[in-house]
Write an enzyme that holds these catalytic residues in place. Structure first.
Site, PDB file in Angstrom:
ATOM      1  CG  ASP A  21      21.687  36.798  73.011  1.00 46.10           C
ATOM      2  OD1 ASP A  21      20.716  36.365  72.375  1.00 46.10           O
ATOM      3  OD2 ASP A  21      22.762  36.171  73.124  1.00 46.10           O
ATOM      4  NE  ARG A  34      14.160  31.231  68.773  1.00 47.59           N
ATOM      5  CZ  ARG A  34      15.263  31.489  69.472  1.00 47.59           C
ATOM      6  NH1 ARG A  34      15.659  30.655  70.417  1.00 47.59           N
ATOM      7  NH2 ARG A  34      15.970  32.563  69.224  1.00 47.59           N
ATOM      8  CB  SER A  66      23.030  39.837  63.447  1.00 48.46           C
ATOM      9  OG  SER A  66      22.666  38.470  63.329  1.00 48.46           O
ATOM     10  CD  GLU A  68      26.291  37.152  61.125  1.00 46.91           C
ATOM     11  OE1 GLU A  68      25.688  38.084  61.706  1.00 46.91           O
ATOM     12  OE2 GLU A  68      27.354  37.334  60.502  1.00 46.91           O
ATOM     13  CG  ASN A  69      19.728  37.502  64.181  1.00 46.02           C
ATOM     14  OD1 ASN A  69      19.822  38.617  64.694  1.00 46.02           O
ATOM     15  ND2 ASN A  69      20.180  36.408  64.807  1.00 46.02           N
ATOM     16  NE  ARG A  72      18.074  33.974  65.612  1.00 45.83           N
ATOM     17  CZ  ARG A  72      17.972  34.461  66.825  1.00 45.83           C
ATOM     18  NH1 ARG A  72      16.792  34.742  67.319  1.00 45.83           N
ATOM     19  NH2 ARG A  72      19.048  34.661  67.554  1.00 45.83           N
ATOM     20  NE  ARG A 195      27.680  33.750  70.584  1.00 46.11           N
ATOM     21  CZ  ARG A 195      27.371  32.723  71.368  1.00 46.11           C
ATOM     22  NH1 ARG A 195      28.296  32.111  72.064  1.00 46.11           N
ATOM     23  NH2 ARG A 195      26.117  32.286  71.453  1.00 46.11           N
TER      24      ARG A 195
HETATM   25  C1  IPE Z   1      23.208  38.704  68.421  1.00 46.47           C
HETATM   26  O1  IPE Z   1      22.467  37.714  69.050  1.00 46.47           O
HETATM   27  C2  IPE Z   1      22.327  39.500  67.510  1.00 46.47           C
HETATM   28  C3  IPE Z   1      21.307  40.296  68.160  1.00 46.47           C
HETATM   29  C4  IPE Z   1      21.160  40.484  69.445  1.00 46.47           C
HETATM   30  C5  IPE Z   1      20.406  40.974  67.284  1.00 46.47           C
HETATM   31  P1  IPE Z   1      22.410  36.223  68.490  1.00 46.47           P
HETATM   32  O2  IPE Z   1      21.601  35.453  69.449  1.00 46.47           O
HETATM   33  O3  IPE Z   1      21.968  36.236  67.084  1.00 46.47           O
HETATM   34  O4  IPE Z   1      23.948  35.807  68.526  1.00 46.47           O
HETATM   35  P2  IPE Z   1      24.610  34.370  68.593  1.00 46.47           P
HETATM   36  O5  IPE Z   1      24.001  33.562  67.504  1.00 46.47           O
HETATM   37  O6  IPE Z   1      24.322  33.810  69.932  1.00 46.47           O
HETATM   38  O7  IPE Z   1      26.062  34.638  68.405  1.00 46.47           O
HETATM   39  C1  IPE Z   2      17.877  38.098  70.944  1.00 45.36           C
HETATM   40  O1  IPE Z   2      17.360  36.947  71.538  1.00 45.36           O
HETATM   41  C2  IPE Z   2      17.006  38.648  69.845  1.00 45.36           C
HETATM   42  C3  IPE Z   2      17.542  38.498  68.496  1.00 45.36           C
HETATM   43  C4  IPE Z   2      18.679  37.978  68.174  1.00 45.36           C
HETATM   44  C5  IPE Z   2      16.711  38.985  67.416  1.00 45.36           C
HETATM   45  P1  IPE Z   2      17.557  35.513  70.882  1.00 45.36           P
HETATM   46  O2  IPE Z   2      16.422  35.272  69.968  1.00 45.36           O
HETATM   47  O3  IPE Z   2      18.888  35.396  70.286  1.00 45.36           O
HETATM   48  O4  IPE Z   2      17.417  34.579  72.156  1.00 45.36           O
HETATM   49  P2  IPE Z   2      18.295  33.299  72.491  1.00 45.36           P
HETATM   50  O5  IPE Z   2      19.729  33.716  72.412  1.00 45.36           O
HETATM   51  O6  IPE Z   2      17.969  32.266  71.474  1.00 45.36           O
HETATM   52  O7  IPE Z   2      17.883  32.934  73.869  1.00 45.36           O
HETATM   53 MG    MG Z   3      20.671  34.821  71.018  1.00 46.21          MG
END
Ligand code: IPE
Ligand code: IPE
Ligand code: MG
Length: 246
Positions: A21, A34, A66, A68-69, A72, A195
């Site tokens: 993350d 990003r 995930s 949930e991703n 985005r 979390r």
């Molecule tokens: C968790 O990270 C999923 C992955 C690392 C693939 P997220 O960035 O999606 O989680 P939240 O939204 O902060 O809970």
């Molecule tokens: C983790 O980094 C990668 C994925 C969840 C795919 P993030 O993209 O969640 O980065 P932050 O949490 O927004 O900084």
């Molecule tokens: Mg994240």
């Protein structure tokens, strides 16, 4: 002494899981979009995989996407899927050279065709490797996985292949996508978030958790060693007393 040399090779976790993350925040810190963070996260994947294999870790699971991703922005989701194809194609050779087997957990069928094909091809091309198994959690959700297991067990009961009284932890574990993988003794999350975000809920019931503020693109071998040293300094009691486990 180097951090690596302080690690007790006889007390390594068999399985380490990582919530990678902080890519987005890392990019923001550098004044970049990003997606730049995601691209730079690949280096950390490579370093961590190499470090784990060198130490003798048997399973490394990386949470890459995930369910949930999908929520985005479309542009970011597409970029992540493209990066996945590119990276997998590029890294297969290295995986084979290092004798690392690739595997995946998650609802793989719902990935874009190109990503799924690249993934399945890499899994096939590395299936005889024996040094370490690298598991990618892709389109993964622990709640989804648990529901799928429940459906599987219900089907077995309905078709008279299983009695309700026979349902136990082993039966449940066999219905999960991680059926052939031991539960992770150790879970690492980068970026300072504390979390689980719908990752391996059943499997981490007794895992040691480790949170580091380091953003994933900055995560290097020494951060990984530091985490393992922290793990090795803990007492895992499993409900017993300290006297009992010592
Ligand atoms: C968790 O990270 C999923 C992955 C690392 C693939 P997220 O960035 O999606 O989680 P939240 O939204 O902060 O809970
Ligand atoms: C983790 O980094 C990668 C994925 C969840 C795919 P993030 O993209 O969640 O980065 P932050 O949490 O927004 O900084
Ligand atoms: Mg994240």
């Amino acid at each position: 002494m180097d951090l690596k040399d302080q690690i007790d090779i006889d007390k390594l976790p068999k399985h380490i899981a990582i919530i990678m993350d902080g890519n987005g925040r890392w990019a923001k810190q550098h004044g970049r979009p990003r997606v730049f963070g995601h691209r730079n996260g690949v280096k950390a994947v490579r370093e961590t995989t190499e470090a784990a294999a060198e130490l003798g870790i048997e399973y490394l699971t990386l949470y890459a996407f995930s369910t949930e991703n999908w929520n985005r922005p479309k542009f970011e989701v597409n970029a992540l899927m493209t990066l996945l194809v590119e990276t997998i194609r590029k890294e297969v050779e290295t995986l084979n050279k290092n004798n690392i087997r690739l595997n995946a957990i998650g609802d793989i069928d719902k990935l874009p065709t190109k990503s799924r094909d690249a993934l399945l091809e890499a899994i096939e091309n590395t299936k005889t490797n024996t040094r370490m198994t690298l598991v990618l959690a892709l389109n993964y959700s622990a709640k989804w996985e648990i529901i799928e297991a429940v459906k599987d067990i219900a089907h077995q009961v309905k078709t008279d292949n299983l009695a309700i009284d026979q349902i136990n932890e082993d039966v449940f574990k066999s219905a999960l996508s991680t059926r052939n993988i031991p539960d992770p003794e150790f879970l690492i999350r980068t970026s300072g978030e504390t979390r689980i975000s719908n990752f391996l809920l059943w499997q981490i019931a007794y895992s040691e958790l480790y949170f580091t503020p380091v953003f994933w693109p900055d995560f290097r071998k020494n951060h990984f060693y530091q985490a393992i040293l922290d793990f090795q300094n803990r007492e895992r009691r499993f409900g017993m007393t300290s006297e009992q486990v010592n």
